[in-house]
Write a protein that holds these residues in place. Sequence first.
Motif, short mmCIF file in Angstrom:
data_model
loop_
_atom_site.label_atom_id
_atom_site.label_comp_id
_atom_site.label_asym_id
_atom_site.label_seq_id
_atom_site.Cartn_x
_atom_site.Cartn_y
_atom_site.Cartn_z
N ARG A 40 0.84 -1.19 0.00
CA ARG A 40 0.00 0.00 0.00
C ARG A 40 0.88 1.24 0.00
NH1 ARG A 40 -5.18 -1.37 2.38
NH2 ARG A 40 -5.19 -3.59 2.96
N ASP A 41 0.33 2.38 -0.38
CA ASP A 41 1.08 3.62 -0.21
C ASP A 41 0.94 4.08 1.24
OD1 ASP A 41 -1.52 4.91 -0.23
OD2 ASP A 41 -0.52 6.74 -0.84
N SER A 42 1.72 5.08 1.63
CA SER A 42 1.84 5.42 3.05
C SER A 42 0.57 6.02 3.65
CB SER A 42 3.01 6.38 3.27
OG SER A 42 2.78 7.61 2.60
N ARG A 43 -0.38 6.45 2.81
CA ARG A 43 -1.67 6.93 3.32
C ARG A 43 -2.82 6.04 2.86
NH1 ARG A 43 -1.90 11.60 6.95
NH2 ARG A 43 0.29 11.74 7.48
N ALA B 294 10.81 7.81 -5.59
CA ALA B 294 12.10 8.50 -5.46
C ALA B 294 12.07 9.33 -4.18
CB ALA B 294 12.38 9.40 -6.66
N GLN B 295 13.27 9.59 -3.64
CA GLN B 295 13.40 10.39 -2.43
C GLN B 295 14.81 10.95 -2.34
OE1 GLN B 295 12.57 8.62 1.70
NE2 GLN B 295 14.69 9.35 1.84
N GLY B 296 14.96 12.13 -1.80
CA GLY B 296 16.26 12.66 -1.48
C GLY B 296 16.67 12.20 -0.09
N ASP B 297 17.98 12.22 0.19
CA ASP B 297 18.44 11.91 1.54
C ASP B 297 17.76 12.83 2.54
OD1 ASP B 297 20.23 9.77 1.19
OD2 ASP B 297 21.81 11.11 0.52
N CYS C 210 10.80 17.15 3.76
CA CYS C 210 9.47 17.73 4.01
C CYS C 210 8.54 16.71 4.65
CB CYS C 210 8.87 18.32 2.74
SG CYS C 210 7.95 17.17 1.70
N ILE C 211 8.99 15.52 4.88
CA ILE C 211 8.37 14.37 5.54
C ILE C 211 7.71 13.41 4.56
CG2 ILE C 211 5.92 14.90 6.12
CD1 ILE C 211 6.74 14.14 9.07
N ALA C 212 7.74 13.73 3.26
CA ALA C 212 7.18 12.82 2.25
C ALA C 212 8.13 12.70 1.08
CB ALA C 212 5.81 13.31 1.78
N ALA C 213 8.20 11.51 0.51
CA ALA C 213 8.92 11.28 -0.74
C ALA C 213 7.90 11.34 -1.88
CB ALA C 213 9.61 9.92 -0.69
N ILE C 214 8.19 10.75 -3.03
CA ILE C 214 7.14 10.51 -4.02
C ILE C 214 6.50 9.20 -3.59
CG2 ILE C 214 6.58 10.10 -6.43
CD1 ILE C 214 8.91 11.83 -7.23
#
Length: 358
Positions: free
Chosen positions: A43-46, A231-234, A238-242
Amino acid sequence: MRVEIDLSTPLHEGGAGGHNRWHPDLEPIARVQPGEEVWVALRDSRDGSLTRESAHASLLETPSVAHPLTGPIWVEGAEPGDVLEIDVLSYETDDFGWTGIWPGSGFLGDLFTEPFLARWELADAVARSEEVPGVAIPGAPFAGVVGVAPSHELFAEALRREGALASTGAEMDQPSAELAAPQWAAEGLRTFPPRENGGNIDVRDLVAGSRLSLTVLVQGALLSVGDLHFAQGDGEVCIAAIETGGAITLRCNLRRNGWKPRFPAWESPGSPAPEGRRYLATTGIPLTDDGSNADMDLNLATRRALIEMLDYLGAEHGLSREQAYTLMSVAVEVRISELVDRPNALVSALLPLDVFED
């Protein structure tokens, strides 16, 4: 083997196949053999509550269900003290993702008072969003949450140390019955901060071809996975990735000899870590030497990660502590992997494995 889940109903409304609290007594939803390839739906995070039709204000109406995890998965033969080596073979993602800024969220939360939602179209291995025009983000999918069940001892210790920190006024999510799945585990550990059992480590290097090592804490390991990111930066600042849904294909093996990490350890094939080199990384969270929890203390998290690396080099490569410390100073890269999941920031110490000549 395939581990399917019921995506038609959110976990907190009774959907089958997962949980959103860490607890040592969760019942497994599947059983796998060491060495067996397993496809696991995520599932996605929400839990699907944000869609292409969602608006900025939708973030304020979205239930805080993070993280809906798939599992636990029982690994046959796993016993406390074993090391579970999880090889990531591949990922699949949905064709939609999102990134949200809630008022006050993330490392710079004091600067943001209004919700902002970026809706991403995921196609041809890149992400594009009308809310962030002129930008194409290359895909590097990974699971943000991978963990084993805590032992009863770790469960009690984490409750104690995090409760003590919360009593000082530190902001963090404590056990709560609200939106808990399963409901009987309402007093379980929240999934937001990473801990010794893994969890929300948000290491962007856990792409296909990587390996995560976790010390088993309960019989069967009780492995759970979720929080898929395109994707996500280190730092995930902002507390969320894609954030997206999809699946992971993995293979678990057990190791009984050699070094056993206190915190998650990982190996990366060089993407998105620097290309062309494979890295072994140790990690750390902000615990003092006596086991007290500090709030997002990067110095302590770095200390824990480096002490883990010191121990690894001694146990696996026979280096004296002086030799290991010297090698760490000239070759190890220290990186902030996760910077926003209070109270535990996570620091990684990366060692390029090609420095060893034999």
